[in-house]
Design a protein around this motif. Sequence first.
Motif, short mmCIF file in Angstrom:
data_model
loop_
_atom_site.label_atom_id
_atom_site.label_comp_id
_atom_site.label_asym_id
_atom_site.label_seq_id
_atom_site.Cartn_x
_atom_site.Cartn_y
_atom_site.Cartn_z
N PRO A 157 0.82 -1.21 0.00
CA PRO A 157 0.00 0.00 0.00
C PRO A 157 0.85 1.26 0.00
N LEU A 189 0.29 7.03 2.43
CA LEU A 189 -0.84 7.85 2.88
C LEU A 189 -2.05 7.77 1.97
N THR A 190 -1.84 7.71 0.66
CA THR A 190 -2.95 7.74 -0.28
C THR A 190 -3.87 6.54 -0.06
N GLN A 191 -5.13 6.81 0.22
CA GLN A 191 -6.09 5.76 0.53
C GLN A 191 -6.37 4.88 -0.69
N ALA A 192 -6.51 3.58 -0.44
CA ALA A 192 -6.87 2.59 -1.46
C ALA A 192 -5.92 2.59 -2.65
N ALA A 193 -4.66 2.96 -2.42
CA ALA A 193 -3.65 2.96 -3.48
C ALA A 193 -2.54 1.98 -3.11
N ASP A 249 2.56 11.07 -0.26
CA ASP A 249 3.32 9.86 0.05
C ASP A 249 4.82 10.14 0.00
#
Length: 321
Positions: free
Chosen positions: A120, A123-127, A252
């Motif tokens: 993952p 910080l970037t969600q769902a990435a 990120d």
Amino acid sequence: MNASLPDTARHLMPSHSHSLDWVGMENIRIPLSLKATDVSEEISHVSATVDIGIDLPGGEGARKGIHMSRLYRALLTMSEQPLTLPAVLKCLQECVSSHEDCYSYQSQINIAFDLLLLRPALLTQAAAGWQGYAVELSASTDADGNSSVSVGVDVAYSSTCPCSAALSRQALSEHFRIASEADPELAQPDPLTVSQWLLEHGSVATPHSQRSVARINVSLSPDAVSFGIGELIDQIESALQTPVQTFVKRADEQAFALRNGSNLMYVEDASRRILDALSGYQMANIQVRHYESLHGHDAVAKSNWIAPAMANNNAVGGNTV
């Protein structure tokens, strides 16, 4: 029809013929499937390169050669199911038992492949993105039925030089002192003034950092079911705190810079962090390499570690480590 085909490998050698420690095949390409972690049900499919072989005793009744097709057949049987440690040891046992006529008693296999794990973003969600790890699994058996097993993996990370960071901070401090002497507002600054000054001049000097690689090899108990590759990688990356990233946006990248700033490391520091993380294993061999951005050469640290309990057992038995 096949019974009439000659089998020169079965020819007997003179009684003074030499023993051979290892006879087999290297660089066999074969597809394998395995669970990357003990807790995951997801199967990873990899293209592996395999070395496999047995010993060939000499002396009275020695055979001219082994039947390599028997080794290959054992390897194919192993590849028909997800790769586990018991399956590897069973393959080695088959290699020996299929050569009873050669009086072979030991076998060895090395399996190398690249493992892809989805990592993952910081910080970037769902990435997330795919990170690759070079893996090598090794196992062997001896005449007494003892087995040895090891797992090796390469983990890439970022390392920022502590000395370079200190020199950069000193240069920034001196630069601010000179600027404050020339600017009355900086002589008695408020936080906003200093903050603005740092935004404009904070990179007067930057510490050097570089992509680095930790190569780790650990010994496993032959009684283990899984190789625990994913768990081993997680332990190393958690200890280092700065594994290289895949999916990265600006937030990120900033988070990664903060991690580097909080984890300044020489090769000595990185090595000791890894050794602390590997305390649950019986034995470990590590090599840490920083591909220097300041120098044209690499900085390297190496260490062989053995658990105190095993070291004491070896000392009692009169062996050296």
